[in-house]
Design an enzyme around this catalytic site. Structure first.
Site, PDB file in Angstrom:
ATOM      1  N   LYS A   1     -18.873 -17.645   1.323  1.00  0.00           N
ATOM      2  CA  LYS A   1     -20.267 -17.321   1.663  1.00  0.00           C
ATOM      3  C   LYS A   1     -21.060 -16.652   0.560  1.00  0.00           C
ATOM      4  CE  LYS A   1     -19.699 -16.853   6.598  1.00  0.00           C
ATOM      5  NZ  LYS A   1     -19.599 -15.897   7.691  1.00  0.00           N
TER       6      LYS A   1
ATOM      7  N   ARG B   1       0.823  -1.222   0.000  1.00  0.00           N
ATOM      8  CA  ARG B   1       0.000   0.000   0.000  1.00  0.00           C
ATOM      9  C   ARG B   1       0.853   1.266   0.000  1.00  0.00           C
ATOM     10  NH1 ARG B   1      -4.568  -2.278   4.125  1.00  0.00           N
ATOM     11  NH2 ARG B   1      -5.946  -3.073   2.508  1.00  0.00           N
TER      12      ARG B   1
ATOM     13  N   GLY C   1     -10.092  -9.259  -1.146  1.00  0.00           N
ATOM     14  CA  GLY C   1      -8.979  -9.684  -0.301  1.00  0.00           C
ATOM     15  C   GLY C   1      -8.337 -11.017  -0.630  1.00  0.00           C
TER      16      GLY C   1
ATOM     17  N   GLY D   1     -13.333  -4.218   0.280  1.00  0.00           N
ATOM     18  CA  GLY D   1     -14.724  -3.821   0.482  1.00  0.00           C
ATOM     19  C   GLY D   1     -15.155  -2.703  -0.459  1.00  0.00           C
TER      20      GLY D   1
HETATM   21  P1  AMP Z   1     -14.398 -14.900   0.824  1.00  0.00           P
HETATM   22  O1  AMP Z   1     -13.763 -14.036   1.865  1.00  0.00           O
HETATM   23  O2  AMP Z   1     -15.874 -14.998   0.927  1.00  0.00           O
HETATM   24  O3  AMP Z   1     -13.906 -14.568  -0.561  1.00  0.00           O
HETATM   25  O4  AMP Z   1     -13.917 -16.359   1.157  1.00  0.00           O
HETATM   26  C1  AMP Z   1     -12.596 -16.761   1.047  1.00  0.00           C
HETATM   27  C2  AMP Z   1     -12.448 -18.049   1.802  1.00  0.00           C
HETATM   28  O5  AMP Z   1     -13.246 -19.035   1.192  1.00  0.00           O
HETATM   29  C3  AMP Z   1     -11.028 -18.589   1.810  1.00  0.00           C
HETATM   30  O6  AMP Z   1     -10.548 -18.552   3.120  1.00  0.00           O
HETATM   31  C4  AMP Z   1     -11.199 -20.021   1.322  1.00  0.00           C
HETATM   32  O7  AMP Z   1     -10.460 -20.961   2.078  1.00  0.00           O
HETATM   33  C5  AMP Z   1     -12.673 -20.270   1.517  1.00  0.00           C
HETATM   34  N1  AMP Z   1     -13.159 -21.359   0.676  1.00  0.00           N
HETATM   35  C6  AMP Z   1     -13.057 -21.504  -0.640  1.00  0.00           C
HETATM   36  N2  AMP Z   1     -13.557 -22.684  -1.040  1.00  0.00           N
HETATM   37  C7  AMP Z   1     -13.993 -23.321   0.056  1.00  0.00           C
HETATM   38  C8  AMP Z   1     -14.599 -24.593   0.309  1.00  0.00           C
HETATM   39  N3  AMP Z   1     -14.850 -25.432  -0.681  1.00  0.00           N
HETATM   40  N4  AMP Z   1     -14.902 -24.894   1.578  1.00  0.00           N
HETATM   41  C9  AMP Z   1     -14.634 -24.046   2.579  1.00  0.00           C
HETATM   42  N5  AMP Z   1     -14.068 -22.846   2.421  1.00  0.00           N
HETATM   43  C10 AMP Z   1     -13.740 -22.474   1.183  1.00  0.00           C
END
Ligand code: AMP
Length: 416
Positions: free
Chosen positions: A218, A35, A374, A397
């Site tokens: 999620k 950054r 991120g 974000g």
């Molecule tokens: P996000 O912050 O929503 O982009 O989520 C990122 C996180 O999703 C990372 O820490 C990944 O390890 C997790 N992730 C990706 N695929 C899977 C999966 N099949 N099961 C559990 N966690 C996952």
């Protein structure tokens, strides 16, 4: 609106909001200076044109003055990267004298803005039992002192540059409110300009077909972006842990895979909406499943809607990646947000790495590829692909909100 490229900085003092919210270790050493490096071209521009700099930023989420979050820890790195001595104002509200005597070519760094609650405008120290009335009163009081806070910061300079894209989605004192003191002397820095240009390239008149790859854990945190992107993209690939909420909603068997049971209806609606909007939706056909959430777990490949009990989907399997590859290689604009597997475990990073490779290849062929959010940024950087895609957004974000179609306060304040 002014532009940093044409503004006459000679003899002017520029107050620049940067995002120097860098990670520090226990010894207060910077562990990733991305950054700071990103803001250097903006800072150099002002100095090269004969101006002086008053730099302001936040660091961490302090609740008051906290040694751990002092910006003094990063002075030497700024000096190294900028090649100029940096003066330091240990209280951002008492820098009048230093600012006043600042000469062309000189640099003054203000202490962490968030040592003052006025920066964010959120009252601090309210007891948990505070009534709504007390909360309202505290907020109104803070709003008053925030006006003085902004006025003081503005009094230090002749012009204002916002180069902190990472906080552009927050209407804080230094990111939005201060702009009104510089109606004819406010502008974006190069980081902001670059981010806005890259995201606008996807949002407005993109070269088609457009494909979005949305991964991560999620559905709930990605609904906004998915729905907004339906108006823009031709294809949407959904990967990562999110897939299982969709498979469950379709009546599939997902074993122990991560799933948001309260989002099944949302997932159904998203699938319906894709149909309505004519967006081709690609889920994972096959996944690599594991018998525990561990890097050394046993694995097997199975359909993403038929995962045995006790097993959980961890990464995209080769057959899925092949299907996605066709879609990706046929696209002219690609946006990627979120890993398609548990990439933190090397044994389940294969799918995410393959996506990074596909994007690098597409970029070589002239496709516009934007990576943001991120974890996908961490993944492409860690895997060595950061300079092989068209643009890596560090906004997190802010980028998501911009993609959702929200007008970010930090951008609006400069434009209006
Ligand atoms: P996000 O912050 O929503 O982009 O989520 C990122 C996180 O999703 C990372 O820490 C990944 O390890 C997790 N992730 C990706 N695929 C899977 C999966 N099949 N099961 C559990 N966690 C996952």
């Amino acid at each position: 609106m002014q532009s940093i490229d044409t503004y006459k900085f000679k003899g002017k003092k520029a107050i620049v909001r940067v995002d120097f919210n860098v990670p520090l270790n226990d010894k207060f050493e910077i562990t990733d200076d991305t950054r700071i490096r990103a803001a250097i071209p903006t800072l150099k521009k002002v100095l090269d044109e004969g101006g002086s700099l008053i730099i302001m930023s936040h660091l961490g989420r302090p609740k008051g003055v906290t040694e751990k979050y002092s910006l003094k820890h990063i002075i030497s790195r700024i000096e190294e990267l900028l090649g100029v001595k940096v003066k330091f104002a240990p209280d951002c509200m008492k820098a009048g004298q230093e600012a006043e005597t600042l000469k062309p070519g000189e640099v003054l760094l203000l202490e962490n803005l968030r040592f003052y609650a006025e920066e964010e405008g959120k009252p601090r120290g309210l007891s948990e039992t505070a009534t709504d009335e007390e909360k309202k009163e505290a907020k109104a009081k803070l709003k008053e002192s925030q006006k003085e806070f902004v006025k003081k910061l503005a009094s230090y300079a002749d012009c204002y540059i916002n180069d902190a894209f990472g906080t552009a989605h927050r209407a804080h004192a230094s990111t939005a409110l201060i702009a009104k003191y510089f109606p004819n002397d406010k502008m974006f820095g190069y980081v902001m300009e670059g981010e806005i240009k890259a995201i606008d390239k996807v949002l407005h008149n993109p070269a088609r077909p457009v494909t979005a790859i949305i991964g991560g854990a999620k559905v709930s945190s990605k609904i906004g972006i998915i729905e907004h992107l339906f108006d823009i993209v031709d294809n949407m690939i959904i990967g990562g842990g999110m897939v299982f909420t969709f498979e469950k909603a379709l009546g599939g068997k997902i074993g122990n895979s991560i799933c948001e049971s309260d989002q099944l209806e949302t997932a159904r609606k998203i699938m319906e909406k894709a149909k309505e909007k004519g967006v081709r939706l690609y889920l994972s056909d096959e996944v690599i499943a594991a018998d525990s959430f561990a890097d050394d777990a046993h694995t097997q490949i199975c359909p993403s809607n038929n995962i045995p009990d006790g097993w959980e989907g961890m990464d995209a399997a080769p057959a899925t990646l092949q299907t996605w590859e066709k879609v990706i290689m046929d696209s002219k604009t690609i946006l990627w947000n979120g890993p398609v597997g548990v990439f933190e475990f090397p044994n389940f990073a294969g799918g995410t790495k393959k996506i990074a490779e596909m994007l690098a290849l597409a970029t070589e062929k002239g496709v516009f590829t934007l990576v943001g959010g991120g974890d996908s940024v961490a993944a492409v950087t860690q895997m060595g692909f950061a300079d092989k895609v068209s643009y890596v957004s560090t906004g997190g974000g802010a980028m998501l909100e911009y993609l959702e179609g929200t007008e970010l306060p930090g951008i609006k304040a400069i434009k209006e």
